[in-house]
Design a protein around this motif. Structure first.
Motif, short mmCIF file in Angstrom:
data_model
loop_
_atom_site.label_atom_id
_atom_site.label_comp_id
_atom_site.label_asym_id
_atom_site.label_seq_id
_atom_site.Cartn_x
_atom_site.Cartn_y
_atom_site.Cartn_z
N ALA A 1 74.80 44.02 -24.05
CA ALA A 1 73.53 44.24 -24.74
C ALA A 1 73.32 45.69 -25.14
O ALA A 1 72.79 45.98 -26.21
N LEU A 2 73.75 46.61 -24.28
CA LEU A 2 73.40 48.01 -24.51
C LEU A 2 74.53 48.82 -25.14
O LEU A 2 74.56 48.97 -26.36
N PRO A 3 75.51 49.33 -24.39
CA PRO A 3 76.50 50.20 -25.06
C PRO A 3 77.40 49.48 -26.06
O PRO A 3 77.71 50.03 -27.12
N LEU A 4 77.82 48.25 -25.74
CA LEU A 4 78.78 47.58 -26.63
C LEU A 4 78.17 47.30 -28.01
O LEU A 4 78.76 47.64 -29.04
N LEU A 5 77.00 46.67 -28.05
CA LEU A 5 76.38 46.37 -29.34
C LEU A 5 75.97 47.63 -30.09
O LEU A 5 76.06 47.68 -31.32
N ALA A 6 75.51 48.64 -29.36
CA ALA A 6 75.08 49.88 -30.01
C ALA A 6 76.22 50.52 -30.81
O ALA A 6 76.00 51.09 -31.89
#
Length: 206
Positions: free
Chosen positions: A69-74
């Protein structure tokens, strides 16, 4: 996602199916990262179904959910748009890409150095991550993900970006503490737009 583990399972399985179809239709190597976005988001919903099943906490499912949800998608979304975009669009995508990489780096550091806890809150799941300067990071996250889609120059991806932006506003207004969970679920459903994008791109491929 809202409601239950069953809702996440059904939605996740459906979106994974759409994502598999997107990947199968790809005819250009540069389109593959974007075509894989529904696959990634669908898998993410399946991971959250597991979070529901174990009633939250700090276990492996919560950690995997937070990483996606956080670093990968960003980082993934703006880089995927960049890979698919024509060279003349690269300059206007520089800000979302840089925001995505920087935001992903900070979020990854926070996740690896602080515990991530999932809490079942009625019909939603809330995640306690302890992000430093959370408001700034969420702004950078939205610039990276939604901003890249809106600046893509492609009408399908622009439509996806508009839906994601509207979803972000609605989710923030209705579920501030569960914003990331509900918005990711909304984005997963809206990612079916990517299938139309892939079909259109394939039709014009040599």
């Amino acid at each position: 996602m809202c409601w239950s583990a069953t809702a996440d399972l059904v939605a996740g399985a459906g979106i994974v199916g759409v994502g598999a179809a997107c990947v199968a239709w790809v005819r250009r190597g540069g389109d593959l990262p974007m075509a894989a976005v529904p696959l990634l988001l669908g898998a993410h919903q399946l991971v959250e179904a597991r979070v529901w099943q174990v009633e939250g906490g700090t276990g492996p499912a919560t950690a995997v959910w937070a990483v996606i949800a956080l670093p990968l998608l960003a980082a993934w979304v703006p880089l995927a748009v960049l890979c698919a975009a024509p060279r003349q669009a690269w300059s206007r995508l520089a800000v979302p890409v840089v925001c995505g990489v920087v935001t992903a780096g900070v979020m990854a550091y926070a996740i690896t150095t602080r515990p991530v806890r999932a809490e079942i809150r009625g019909h939603t799941v809330g995640y306690v991550v302890g992000l430093p300067h959370a408001e700034v990071l969420i702004a950078g996250y939205l610039v990276a993900t939604v901003g890249a889609l809106l600046l893509s120059g492609d009408r399908w991806l622009f439509g996806f970006g508009v839906l994601a932006a509207v979803g972000a506003l609605v989710c923030w207004a209705m579920w501030r503490l569960e914003f990331v969970s509900t918005w990711c679920a909304f984005a997963a459903v809206c990612s079916v737009v990517v299938f139309g994008w892939v079909r259109g791109r394939s039709a014009y491929s040599p």
